[in-house]
Design a protein around this motif. Sequence first.
Motif, PDB file in Angstrom:
ATOM      1  N   UNK A 134       0.815  -1.217   0.000  1.00  0.00           N
ATOM      2  CA  UNK A 134       0.000   0.000   0.000  1.00  0.00           C
ATOM      3  C   UNK A 134       0.849   1.267   0.000  1.00  0.00           C
ATOM      4  N   UNK A 135       2.157   1.114   0.239  1.00  0.00           N
ATOM      5  CA  UNK A 135       3.060   2.259   0.306  1.00  0.00           C
ATOM      6  C   UNK A 135       3.611   2.610  -1.073  1.00  0.00           C
ATOM      7  N   UNK A 136       4.039   3.840  -1.216  1.00  0.00           N
ATOM      8  CA  UNK A 136       4.701   4.254  -2.456  1.00  0.00           C
ATOM      9  C   UNK A 136       6.084   3.611  -2.513  1.00  0.00           C
ATOM     10  N   UNK A 137       6.525   3.180  -3.704  1.00  0.00           N
ATOM     11  CA  UNK A 137       7.891   2.654  -3.819  1.00  0.00           C
ATOM     12  C   UNK A 137       8.907   3.702  -3.368  1.00  0.00           C
ATOM     13  N   UNK A 138      10.037   3.242  -2.890  1.00  0.00           N
ATOM     14  CA  UNK A 138      11.069   4.142  -2.361  1.00  0.00           C
ATOM     15  C   UNK A 138      12.319   4.126  -3.233  1.00  0.00           C
ATOM     16  N   UNK A 166      16.866   4.418  -8.815  1.00  0.00           N
ATOM     17  CA  UNK A 166      15.478   4.630  -9.192  1.00  0.00           C
ATOM     18  C   UNK A 166      14.757   5.264  -8.018  1.00  0.00           C
ATOM     19  N   UNK A 167      13.977   6.289  -8.285  1.00  0.00           N
ATOM     20  CA  UNK A 167      13.207   6.925  -7.219  1.00  0.00           C
ATOM     21  C   UNK A 167      12.005   6.076  -6.824  1.00  0.00           C
ATOM     22  N   UNK A 168      11.701   5.047  -7.616  1.00  0.00           N
ATOM     23  CA  UNK A 168      10.528   4.201  -7.361  1.00  0.00           C
ATOM     24  C   UNK A 168      10.912   2.730  -7.235  1.00  0.00           C
ATOM     25  N   UNK A 169      12.073   2.453  -6.660  1.00  0.00           N
ATOM     26  CA  UNK A 169      12.466   1.080  -6.385  1.00  0.00           C
ATOM     27  C   UNK A 169      12.505   0.171  -7.598  1.00  0.00           C
ATOM     28  N   UNK A 170      12.763   0.746  -8.765  1.00  0.00           N
ATOM     29  CA  UNK A 170      12.807   0.018 -10.031  1.00  0.00           C
ATOM     30  C   UNK A 170      11.460  -0.601 -10.397  1.00  0.00           C
ATOM     31  N   UNK A 180      15.617  13.662  -5.215  1.00  0.00           N
ATOM     32  CA  UNK A 180      16.274  14.746  -4.493  1.00  0.00           C
ATOM     33  C   UNK A 180      16.217  14.418  -3.011  1.00  0.00           C
ATOM     34  N   UNK A 181      17.392  14.332  -2.409  1.00  0.00           N
ATOM     35  CA  UNK A 181      17.450  13.980  -0.999  1.00  0.00           C
ATOM     36  C   UNK A 181      18.830  14.322  -0.478  1.00  0.00           C
ATOM     37  N   UNK A 182      18.969  14.162   0.810  1.00  0.00           N
ATOM     38  CA  UNK A 182      20.284  14.362   1.406  1.00  0.00           C
ATOM     39  C   UNK A 182      21.047  13.042   1.465  1.00  0.00           C
ATOM     40  N   UNK A 183      20.915  12.225   0.430  1.00  0.00           N
ATOM     41  CA  UNK A 183      21.635  10.961   0.367  1.00  0.00           C
ATOM     42  C   UNK A 183      20.731   9.750   0.342  1.00  0.00           C
ATOM     43  N   UNK A 184      19.436   9.953   0.411  1.00  0.00           N
ATOM     44  CA  UNK A 184      18.508   8.832   0.330  1.00  0.00           C
ATOM     45  C   UNK A 184      18.199   8.237   1.684  1.00  0.00           C
ATOM     46  N   UNK A 185      17.186   7.430   1.732  1.00  0.00           N
ATOM     47  CA  UNK A 185      16.801   6.816   2.999  1.00  0.00           C
ATOM     48  C   UNK A 185      17.826   5.789   3.430  1.00  0.00           C
ATOM     49  N   UNK A 186      17.919   5.556   4.730  1.00  0.00           N
ATOM     50  CA  UNK A 186      18.849   4.522   5.175  1.00  0.00           C
ATOM     51  C   UNK A 186      18.423   3.167   4.628  1.00  0.00           C
ATOM     52  N   UNK A 187      19.381   2.397   4.202  1.00  0.00           N
ATOM     53  CA  UNK A 187      19.098   1.077   3.644  1.00  0.00           C
ATOM     54  C   UNK A 187      19.542   0.026   4.653  1.00  0.00           C
ATOM     55  N   UNK A 188      18.652  -0.906   4.955  1.00  0.00           N
ATOM     56  CA  UNK A 188      18.987  -1.996   5.860  1.00  0.00           C
ATOM     57  C   UNK A 188      19.212  -1.541   7.288  1.00  0.00           C
ATOM     58  N   UNK A 189      18.517  -0.475   7.716  1.00  0.00           N
ATOM     59  CA  UNK A 189      18.761   0.080   9.037  1.00  0.00           C
ATOM     60  C   UNK A 189      17.963  -0.596  10.137  1.00  0.00           C
ATOM     61  N   UNK A 190      16.991  -1.418   9.763  1.00  0.00           N
ATOM     62  CA  UNK A 190      16.185  -2.108  10.772  1.00  0.00           C
ATOM     63  C   UNK A 190      15.114  -1.206  11.345  1.00  0.00           C
TER      64      UNK A 190
END
Length: 200
Positions: A134-138, A166-170, A180-190
Amino acid sequence: MTTPDLPAPREEGATPDEHAAISRRFIQQASDELRKGDRIQASEKTWGALAHGVKAIAKERGWLHEGHHTLVSGGRHLGIEFGHPRLVLATDNADKLHRNFYNNYDDLPQIADIIADIIDEVASVLPDLEAIRKAAPRYFVIRNGTERRQVRWLTGDGGIQIGDESSVGFSLNHPDEPFQSDGGPPVGSGGWAPAPDEAA
């Protein structure tokens, strides 16, 4: 305990909502089968529960979703995209139970306990898969060869390279927008939880 009937198959296949319903049914059946002592069926129903949860999202994103490798790739990709390491682990463990369906590791000590733990693990991430659906791709950037291979499996695009983003998770069904971001969301941060505007 009885479980509801599976959606009737149609020429065009099940909808994402029907795949989600199949996923919920299979995880219940996995517990039922393990209680009856059928470890092989419990193993495969657990894999099926995870696979159909991923398939629901893959269909909405336009990803390939007909084979084992694409479903494993989808579960792992979504776990990384949404910073949800438990989803990556549940995908890997459900995949191990799929192998148990073929190999019947009945001589492995505590195999029933291992299967029970993985059933619980998969059951715990199914609501998260629903929230992700239900969430927007990241945003996603391919950081290594494994991620490149997974995205190639999902999209069918052999030209994908490490460093592609990809801004939409491919997703193939969401328009890619400049990121546009300050480096993107943390990946694998739990500690994954849907953003407040994404919660069901």
